[in-house]
Design a protein around this motif. Sequence first.
Motif, PDB file in Angstrom:
ATOM      1  N   LYS A  76       6.120   4.375   6.402  1.00  0.00           N
ATOM      2  CA  LYS A  76       4.939   3.567   6.710  1.00  0.00           C
ATOM      3  C   LYS A  76       3.887   3.694   5.612  1.00  0.00           C
ATOM      4  O   LYS A  76       3.235   2.706   5.233  1.00  0.00           O
ATOM      5  CB  LYS A  76       4.367   4.031   8.068  1.00  0.00           C
ATOM      6  CG  LYS A  76       3.163   3.222   8.538  1.00  0.00           C
ATOM      7  CD  LYS A  76       3.555   1.792   8.899  1.00  0.00           C
ATOM      8  CE  LYS A  76       2.358   1.059   9.499  1.00  0.00           C
ATOM      9  NZ  LYS A  76       2.691  -0.372   9.777  1.00  0.00           N
ATOM     10  N   SER A  77       3.736   4.872   5.110  1.00  0.00           N
ATOM     11  CA  SER A  77       2.736   5.076   4.054  1.00  0.00           C
ATOM     12  C   SER A  77       3.100   4.308   2.795  1.00  0.00           C
ATOM     13  O   SER A  77       2.224   3.776   2.103  1.00  0.00           O
ATOM     14  CB  SER A  77       2.604   6.571   3.739  1.00  0.00           C
ATOM     15  OG  SER A  77       3.840   7.084   3.262  1.00  0.00           O
ATOM     16  N   GLU A  80       2.179   0.623   3.373  1.00  0.00           N
ATOM     17  CA  GLU A  80       0.732   0.410   3.251  1.00  0.00           C
ATOM     18  C   GLU A  80       0.286   0.538   1.793  1.00  0.00           C
ATOM     19  O   GLU A  80      -0.559  -0.231   1.324  1.00  0.00           O
ATOM     20  CB  GLU A  80      -0.008   1.429   4.125  1.00  0.00           C
ATOM     21  CG  GLU A  80       0.128   1.196   5.614  1.00  0.00           C
ATOM     22  CD  GLU A  80      -0.429  -0.166   6.039  1.00  0.00           C
ATOM     23  OE1 GLU A  80      -1.466  -0.584   5.462  1.00  0.00           O
ATOM     24  OE2 GLU A  80       0.162  -0.799   6.916  1.00  0.00           O
ATOM     25  N   GLU A  81       0.840   1.491   1.102  1.00  0.00           N
ATOM     26  CA  GLU A  81       0.462   1.665  -0.305  1.00  0.00           C
ATOM     27  C   GLU A  81       0.875   0.447  -1.127  1.00  0.00           C
ATOM     28  O   GLU A  81       0.113  -0.057  -1.946  1.00  0.00           O
ATOM     29  CB  GLU A  81       1.124   2.927  -0.852  1.00  0.00           C
ATOM     30  CG  GLU A  81       0.817   3.198  -2.317  1.00  0.00           C
ATOM     31  CD  GLU A  81       1.566   4.408  -2.854  1.00  0.00           C
ATOM     32  OE1 GLU A  81       1.532   4.616  -4.079  1.00  0.00           O
ATOM     33  OE2 GLU A  81       2.183   5.123  -2.043  1.00  0.00           O
ATOM     34  N   ARG A  83       1.433  -2.602  -0.034  1.00  0.00           N
ATOM     35  CA  ARG A  83       0.695  -3.784   0.419  1.00  0.00           C
ATOM     36  C   ARG A  83      -0.701  -3.834  -0.183  1.00  0.00           C
ATOM     37  O   ARG A  83      -1.175  -4.899  -0.595  1.00  0.00           O
ATOM     38  CB  ARG A  83       0.630  -3.760   1.942  1.00  0.00           C
ATOM     39  CG  ARG A  83      -0.222  -4.863   2.558  1.00  0.00           C
ATOM     40  CD  ARG A  83      -0.219  -4.708   4.063  1.00  0.00           C
ATOM     41  NE  ARG A  83       1.090  -5.042   4.629  1.00  0.00           N
ATOM     42  CZ  ARG A  83       1.568  -4.538   5.764  1.00  0.00           C
ATOM     43  NH1 ARG A  83       0.857  -3.629   6.435  1.00  0.00           N
ATOM     44  NH2 ARG A  83       2.756  -4.893   6.215  1.00  0.00           N
ATOM     45  N   ASN A  84      -1.395  -2.711  -0.242  1.00  0.00           N
ATOM     46  CA  ASN A  84      -2.801  -2.693  -0.674  1.00  0.00           C
ATOM     47  C   ASN A  84      -2.985  -2.179  -2.096  1.00  0.00           C
ATOM     48  O   ASN A  84      -4.109  -1.876  -2.495  1.00  0.00           O
ATOM     49  CB  ASN A  84      -3.616  -1.803   0.283  1.00  0.00           C
ATOM     50  CG  ASN A  84      -3.631  -2.338   1.698  1.00  0.00           C
ATOM     51  OD1 ASN A  84      -4.297  -3.330   1.985  1.00  0.00           O
ATOM     52  ND2 ASN A  84      -2.891  -1.683   2.599  1.00  0.00           N
ATOM     53  N   ASP A 137       5.703  -6.098   8.104  1.00  0.00           N
ATOM     54  CA  ASP A 137       6.129  -4.842   7.479  1.00  0.00           C
ATOM     55  C   ASP A 137       7.565  -4.961   6.977  1.00  0.00           C
ATOM     56  O   ASP A 137       7.931  -4.367   5.951  1.00  0.00           O
ATOM     57  CB  ASP A 137       6.037  -3.692   8.481  1.00  0.00           C
ATOM     58  CG  ASP A 137       4.600  -3.312   8.784  1.00  0.00           C
ATOM     59  OD1 ASP A 137       3.691  -3.789   8.066  1.00  0.00           O
ATOM     60  OD2 ASP A 137       4.379  -2.532   9.739  1.00  0.00           O
ATOM     61  N   THR A 244      -2.564   9.175   1.472  1.00  0.00           N
ATOM     62  CA  THR A 244      -1.352   8.353   1.491  1.00  0.00           C
ATOM     63  C   THR A 244      -0.370   8.813   0.433  1.00  0.00           C
ATOM     64  O   THR A 244       0.837   8.789   0.644  1.00  0.00           O
ATOM     65  CB  THR A 244      -1.711   6.875   1.262  1.00  0.00           C
ATOM     66  OG1 THR A 244      -2.355   6.743  -0.008  1.00  0.00           O
ATOM     67  CG2 THR A 244      -2.650   6.367   2.337  1.00  0.00           C
TER      68      THR A 244
END
Length: 757
Positions: A76-77, A80-81, A83-84, A137, A244
Amino acid sequence: MKKKYGLQIVVWTSLAVLFLTALLSVTGGNLRYIGKSYVESNDFQWEMNIFYENLTQAVLNPIDIEAEKKRITVTKSEIEEHRNYYGTLSEQVGNIEVQYTQRITDAEAVKSEKLKATLIEERDAKIDDIRKNFESDAHVEAKIRASKEKQLEEELQQRIQNAEENLHFPVVYELTDSQTGETFNSGDIHVTTGYMETFSAEEGYFRAAPDQIGDFYYDSHSSEAYESGVSAFRDTVSTVTEETVSEHAQDAALEFSQPQTVKKFEGTVVVPQSALQKGSLGKNVNQYNQKQLILYVLWTLGILALAALLTVIRFNKEWVTTSYFVERYQRQKIDLKAALLVLSASAFWTLLGNAVGRYVTFFTHYRIEFGVILGMTLVILMVFLLAIVFQLVLLVERVKVRGSLKQDIKESYSMRFILAWQGMFLNRSIGIQMFLLLIGFFLAGIGFCIVLIQPTLIMIYIPLVLFAGLPFLYIFVRRTAYLNRIMVATEEMANGRLHKEIDIEGKSPLAEHAKNLNNLREGVHISVTEQAKSERLKTELITNVSHDLRTPLTSIITYTDLLKKEDITAEERTKYVDILDKKSQRLKTLIEDLFEVSKMASGNLELNKQRVDMTQLLQQALAEHEEEISKSGLDFRVNFPDAALVAYVDGKRWWRVLDNLIVNAIKYTLPGTRVYITLRKVGDTAEFVVKNVTKYELGENIDELYERFKRADTSRHTDGSGLGLAIAQSIVDLHNGNMKIEVDGDLFKVTVVVAAV
């Protein structure tokens, strides 16, 4: 060394160096050459281990790329990393719009509808991909997984390729998987064997462990679909945090927690005999055997050298003790000797370690330059060994002398430095200031060197120099200049020029030193004056003693001659005898006074102190001279206390003080005048005062009246020894009292003070 021992010394030193070289060659792993062939050596086993590793990775148990791909995980991290990484949704869409706006405008300007449509389609696809990143995701995970699979496949294929390329070692094998029965072979294992290793259930399986890739790093941002069109905007603020990144690292570490299965094989691995005779492996065998032979020869020579050193060429300490250099060496300080010994031993040990390698190198390659280097190394070793032996023998001989070691340490440079260091702080202020100055200059030098290495630090160095270095330098120069002026003035004082004082500048220790030198200058000046005065008084003393002794002695001789005449009358004889008696008494008194003053001056006079009534003692002294006072025509005015005034003194000696002062007043007071004598108690003291008007004019220097044979009547018309005041002064000093003479014109005043009970 002396010439007659030259050959023996050279032979002994050569054998000693040879033995030590052989002894040192035993260390450093050279023992592995004893009794072992090349295939039994660690070097060969190391090469075989490398072969086994490459065989495992390339043939026996290569990594299953597809299986490893299936084990890839996406956390998950990471999603997110990913994506952003380039900012929020609006920021990324805005970046794409900005990137393509100008390009679309340029296409419109050239009226290229096809290019424009392609750019718009490409822009919309990227924006759509970015929107999906924030909507799903699974979309992001699929891109990350695809990127990881590609990177993993490239990495593993590269590793297998490297292992296959490194399988050049001349080995034949036939190995069978103990579980699957699959057989792997290369070459004919029935060739003539140079080395063979068999694997079985009884002797042990060959275990083929797969390559470990748990530390493989994935670049989760390497997706072409994601990077294209966005990499130009990497300055966008990222939302990735340390938290993260840490989570990502933990997830990556967990990806390969289940290693691939280790396979077990049985079979035979053979290195053919022919492979050990040619090629790179044959070269290694030849070098190993050659080095082994060289070491055997070296060790044999070392043993023979040791035997010769213990029997034929035994060391003789006379080689050292009879050397031309002994006397010169023994004059050196012990710490310098110790430094030379340590330096010689260190250099010898370093060169000895190199000598073993140079020995093997020369006899392996047989090149002239290697031989020259080896020869020079051995010669230098001989020189250093000789220096070490020379110093050790002299050290032992020196220690045998009782007390020599202690004396050498006492006279060493180190002890001198310690004493000098202590002396530096005898005056703590000067010591601290000089120490700070030394530290300041030392740091300034280090700072300058640092600035040369790193010029950017000059911005720090310049303020330090301006506000610390220059003030230190100013203080140092000023103090040095002041010290030089003091030294010049001191030199002038040493040359007898005492008229000029040294200037006192400030309140520094140097100023205090200048003040002390001025006091010393004044003391020297006074001493010189007193010495001149002493010489003058000594001359007067000799003259006066000669005169005073000669006068009565001449009279005695004269009247003795007269008494020898037969024609003198009885009346004349009586007269002459009376004169002889008077002159003899005069001479006796003079000699007794002279002896008494001498005893007092040397401190040999013992006092018998007791309680004495000073009033009664004064009355007795005045009564003793009552007749003389009456004949003198002087008016004595005496004042003493009604009650007893007691002091702890030697009565006999103190009576002599009073008697001398009274007699002095009778002899030297102007006729018809008054003499005032006062005795009184002042505080805790008894004070005795005599005042009179002098018959003769006194000089300006009152202190000279205390001197021996000094009289007020310089023409010496009066009787007496001239020692009255000197004797009185000495007695008073022995009683820890005080005697003071004051002269005001013709008024003469003597004050004697002693402690009262």
